[in-house]
Scaffold this motif. Sequence first.
Motif, PDB file in Angstrom:
ATOM      1  N   GLY A  76     -56.233 -10.119  21.852  1.00  0.00           N
ATOM      2  CA  GLY A  76     -55.389 -11.275  21.602  1.00  0.00           C
ATOM      3  C   GLY A  76     -56.196 -12.540  21.356  1.00  0.00           C
ATOM      4  N   VAL A  77     -57.261 -12.766  22.142  1.00  0.00           N
ATOM      5  CA  VAL A  77     -58.088 -13.959  21.966  1.00  0.00           C
ATOM      6  C   VAL A  77     -58.888 -13.871  20.670  1.00  0.00           C
ATOM      7  CG1 VAL A  77     -59.890 -15.395  23.012  1.00  0.00           C
ATOM      8  CG2 VAL A  77     -58.194 -14.279  24.463  1.00  0.00           C
ATOM      9  N   ASP A  78     -59.357 -12.686  20.310  1.00  0.00           N
ATOM     10  CA  ASP A  78     -60.053 -12.518  19.030  1.00  0.00           C
ATOM     11  C   ASP A  78     -59.122 -12.819  17.860  1.00  0.00           C
ATOM     12  OD1 ASP A  78     -62.370 -11.787  20.319  1.00  0.00           O
ATOM     13  OD2 ASP A  78     -61.921  -9.651  20.255  1.00  0.00           O
ATOM     14  N   HIS A  79     -57.856 -12.412  17.990  1.00  0.00           N
ATOM     15  CA  HIS A  79     -56.878 -12.715  16.941  1.00  0.00           C
ATOM     16  C   HIS A  79     -56.638 -14.224  16.863  1.00  0.00           C
ATOM     17  CE1 HIS A  79     -53.817 -11.802  14.054  1.00  0.00           C
ATOM     18  NE2 HIS A  79     -52.835 -12.289  14.795  1.00  0.00           N
ATOM     19  N   LEU A  80     -56.613 -14.878  18.018  1.00  0.00           N
ATOM     20  CA  LEU A  80     -56.486 -16.332  18.045  1.00  0.00           C
ATOM     21  C   LEU A  80     -57.656 -16.987  17.318  1.00  0.00           C
ATOM     22  CD1 LEU A  80     -55.462 -19.103  19.182  1.00  0.00           C
ATOM     23  CD2 LEU A  80     -56.846 -18.595  21.206  1.00  0.00           C
ATOM     24  N   ASP A  81     -58.881 -16.553  17.591  1.00  0.00           N
ATOM     25  CA  ASP A  81     -60.058 -17.120  16.926  1.00  0.00           C
ATOM     26  C   ASP A  81     -59.992 -16.918  15.416  1.00  0.00           C
ATOM     27  OD1 ASP A  81     -61.110 -17.960  19.314  1.00  0.00           O
ATOM     28  OD2 ASP A  81     -62.347 -16.181  19.602  1.00  0.00           O
ATOM     29  N   GLN A  82     -59.490 -15.763  14.994  1.00  0.00           N
ATOM     30  CA  GLN A  82     -59.369 -15.487  13.564  1.00  0.00           C
ATOM     31  C   GLN A  82     -58.389 -16.465  12.905  1.00  0.00           C
ATOM     32  OE1 GLN A  82     -57.804 -11.609  12.738  1.00  0.00           O
ATOM     33  NE2 GLN A  82     -58.367 -11.660  10.576  1.00  0.00           N
ATOM     34  N   ILE A  83     -57.285 -16.741  13.598  1.00  0.00           N
ATOM     35  CA  ILE A  83     -56.299 -17.673  13.055  1.00  0.00           C
ATOM     36  C   ILE A  83     -56.868 -19.094  13.005  1.00  0.00           C
ATOM     37  CG2 ILE A  83     -54.022 -18.696  13.436  1.00  0.00           C
ATOM     38  CD1 ILE A  83     -53.212 -16.064  14.778  1.00  0.00           C
ATOM     39  N   LEU A  84     -57.527 -19.507  14.077  1.00  0.00           N
ATOM     40  CA  LEU A  84     -58.084 -20.859  14.130  1.00  0.00           C
ATOM     41  C   LEU A  84     -59.146 -21.081  13.062  1.00  0.00           C
ATOM     42  CD1 LEU A  84     -58.451 -21.432  17.983  1.00  0.00           C
ATOM     43  CD2 LEU A  84     -56.741 -22.413  16.464  1.00  0.00           C
ATOM     44  N   ALA A  85     -59.947 -20.044  12.785  1.00  0.00           N
ATOM     45  CA  ALA A  85     -61.028 -20.191  11.809  1.00  0.00           C
ATOM     46  C   ALA A  85     -60.498 -20.483  10.408  1.00  0.00           C
ATOM     47  CB  ALA A  85     -61.888 -18.931  11.797  1.00  0.00           C
ATOM     48  N   CYS A  86     -59.269 -20.053  10.122  1.00  0.00           N
ATOM     49  CA  CYS A  86     -58.706 -20.276   8.785  1.00  0.00           C
ATOM     50  C   CYS A  86     -58.363 -21.734   8.539  1.00  0.00           C
ATOM     51  CB  CYS A  86     -57.455 -19.411   8.605  1.00  0.00           C
ATOM     52  SG  CYS A  86     -57.750 -17.640   8.666  1.00  0.00           S
ATOM     53  N   TYR A  87     -58.033 -22.475   9.595  1.00  0.00           N
ATOM     54  CA  TYR A  87     -57.586 -23.861   9.434  1.00  0.00           C
ATOM     55  C   TYR A  87     -58.299 -24.799  10.398  1.00  0.00           C
ATOM     56  CZ  TYR A  87     -53.861 -21.334   7.072  1.00  0.00           C
ATOM     57  OH  TYR A  87     -53.167 -20.491   6.258  1.00  0.00           O
ATOM     58  N   MET A  88     -59.573 -24.530  10.647  1.00  0.00           N
ATOM     59  CA  MET A  88     -60.343 -25.366  11.577  1.00  0.00           C
ATOM     60  C   MET A  88     -60.508 -26.773  11.013  1.00  0.00           C
ATOM     61  SD  MET A  88     -61.885 -25.304  14.546  1.00  0.00           S
ATOM     62  CE  MET A  88     -62.259 -23.576  14.862  1.00  0.00           C
ATOM     63  N   ILE A  89     -60.199 -27.788  11.827  1.00  0.00           N
ATOM     64  CA  ILE A  89     -60.343 -29.182  11.387  1.00  0.00           C
ATOM     65  C   ILE A  89     -61.812 -29.426  11.031  1.00  0.00           C
ATOM     66  CG2 ILE A  89     -60.221 -31.583  12.140  1.00  0.00           C
ATOM     67  CD1 ILE A  89     -57.817 -30.837  13.831  1.00  0.00           C
ATOM     68  N   GLN A  90     -62.055 -29.960   9.836  1.00  0.00           N
ATOM     69  CA  GLN A  90     -63.415 -30.100   9.335  1.00  0.00           C
ATOM     70  C   GLN A  90     -64.126 -31.349   9.862  1.00  0.00           C
ATOM     71  OE1 GLN A  90     -64.912 -27.675   7.377  1.00  0.00           O
ATOM     72  NE2 GLN A  90     -63.052 -26.606   7.986  1.00  0.00           N
ATOM     73  N   HIS A  91     -63.401 -32.439   9.981  1.00  0.00           N
ATOM     74  CA  HIS A  91     -64.025 -33.711  10.322  1.00  0.00           C
ATOM     75  C   HIS A  91     -63.705 -34.051  11.780  1.00  0.00           C
ATOM     76  CE1 HIS A  91     -64.954 -34.122   6.116  1.00  0.00           C
ATOM     77  NE2 HIS A  91     -63.687 -33.970   5.821  1.00  0.00           N
ATOM     78  N   ARG A  92     -64.685 -33.764  12.648  1.00  0.00           N
ATOM     79  CA  ARG A  92     -64.468 -33.970  14.064  1.00  0.00           C
ATOM     80  C   ARG A  92     -65.486 -34.967  14.595  1.00  0.00           C
ATOM     81  NH1 ARG A  92     -64.518 -28.565  13.212  1.00  0.00           N
ATOM     82  NH2 ARG A  92     -66.647 -28.444  13.982  1.00  0.00           N
ATOM     83  N   SER A  93     -65.176 -35.555  15.720  1.00  0.00           N
ATOM     84  CA  SER A  93     -66.122 -36.406  16.447  1.00  0.00           C
ATOM     85  C   SER A  93     -66.262 -35.833  17.845  1.00  0.00           C
ATOM     86  CB  SER A  93     -65.612 -37.851  16.509  1.00  0.00           C
ATOM     87  OG  SER A  93     -64.453 -37.925  17.319  1.00  0.00           O
ATOM     88  N   LYS A  94     -67.074 -36.475  18.673  1.00  0.00           N
ATOM     89  CA  LYS A  94     -67.237 -36.000  20.039  1.00  0.00           C
ATOM     90  C   LYS A  94     -65.926 -36.016  20.794  1.00  0.00           C
ATOM     91  CE  LYS A  94     -70.139 -36.662  24.123  1.00  0.00           C
ATOM     92  NZ  LYS A  94     -71.270 -37.390  24.712  1.00  0.00           N
ATOM     93  N   LYS A  95     -65.025 -36.939  20.420  1.00  0.00           N
ATOM     94  CA  LYS A  95     -63.727 -37.012  21.088  1.00  0.00           C
ATOM     95  C   LYS A  95     -62.850 -35.840  20.729  1.00  0.00           C
ATOM     96  CE  LYS A  95     -63.941 -42.043  20.930  1.00  0.00           C
ATOM     97  NZ  LYS A  95     -63.292 -43.259  20.476  1.00  0.00           N
TER      98      LYS A  95
END
Length: 498
Positions: free
Chosen positions: A479-498
């Motif tokens: 289940g967690v691996d499936h979650l990671d797969q889903i998140l990787a498709c739409y991972m926010i590109q522009h992040r800061s330390k916050k």
Amino acid sequence: MSVSSRKRYRLHEVLQLLEDTDNECLQSAKISIFPPITSGADTDEDSGDENEVCGDPNSLNRNQLLAEATMKLRRPNGTDVIGMEESDGAEDTAEEDNAENNTQDTADDIVEQGPQHKRTKKQVPYKPSWVKSDFKEAVRKEKFPWTIPPPKVENHLSPVSLFELFITPEIMHRICNESKEYAAQKGHDNFDLDITSLKLFLSILLISGYAPLPRRPMYWETAGDVHNSMVSAAMSRNKFSSIMSNIHFANNNELDMTDRFAKVRPFIHSNNAACLANFQPEQIISIDKSMIPYYGKHGAKQYIHGKPIKFGYKMWVAANRLGYVINFYPYQGAGTTDKDLGLGGSVVVNLTKDLPKRDGNFFHIVFENLFTIPRLLRLLADRGMAATGTLRSNRTEGAPLKNIKAMDKLPRGSHDVALDQKTNVCLVRWHDSKVVTVTSTYAGVAPLCKAKKYLSAQKKRIDVDQPSVIQLYNYEMGGVDHLDQILACYMIQHRSKK
């Protein structure tokens, strides 16, 4: 044993092994760190404080973590292990002997872990009653019935309504207030943020996940190949940058200094409460670690060798089979664990303690060998939860299973089983491409299944016998691996330390 004859490793590898090692299998550890080879004369400045006993491993710099080191472990039975690698046969032999060595170690022989405390009367350790018998399905039906019907999906909710179930108006209102307070502390009295602007800000971040650009300001450029009319029409570039620099989740004057995630702790609590409130109970829950990528400086940042995301924040996550997050919390270091259960057991207990309690609601928790110890399975069973997990060979509590080296010589599909009559904890050892051990309070060997396996020598697939608990684990753990797969498709590109 001389230092020169010990196998050398990097210090970060030694620390990772100690972190993953079960406390009950380790009495003490001695680590020797070798200084780097330098040219020229050494001075007093090259040495640290000779009276310093230990330091914070999370504060070590890169050169220290990459330094060569050796390790000597001592087990509770008095046997010593040099280096990091042990043969499975040696582990099984030590388990089967169950010899107790009460010889007192001298200070020159080992370095005890942690501060010295006044000795207290030790509790009598639990002794399993092992028999060569399989798990009884009738026990599972009696102890862990599942009476809750399948979840009902509400299709009438819009995507925005679903989003607001988790990023609630309450947490958005708090973010607005804390951000304005933080901006005022920096002297930006003209800064203002309301819920509408915050939603637009979050929307732009989400857009960057499926319409990525190399740099954030490019979303507002007029060039046809990068211009995004949705972003530029929603908010100006300067306002977006102002919110990004001032967004805050907690009051800096009220932070818990012992919590490395204090600045985002309110957001984590709010998300967890929303995940649990909207969880439609399913019996199968998998527990695993997930990584949030981050490459800046932070005391809780982790490095995991061989993983797709090597640098970032490690999250302990409980999810259902389709990847819905039920509960999660960030990893802050080994010092935050329960000594009796170890790191893995503490994680499972923390992630499952808030599961909804209902009549007939008996969850089945599945996890990998980092978390699995028989003591944890017994504790979960007492709380009305079944559990299944792969098991390291040095955690079998003396179960009469065939030696791993002996099992490795048997045909693929061979298996062995042992059952604790007192608690119905079943251990199954199975030979596939390698020997694996699985323990469960939910299933055993029967009924035997068939699995397709590829034989490289014969270049064909064959059917091999597979115990029921192995098939169950392979189906439910992911289940967690499936979650990671889903998140990787739409991972926010522009992040800061916050």
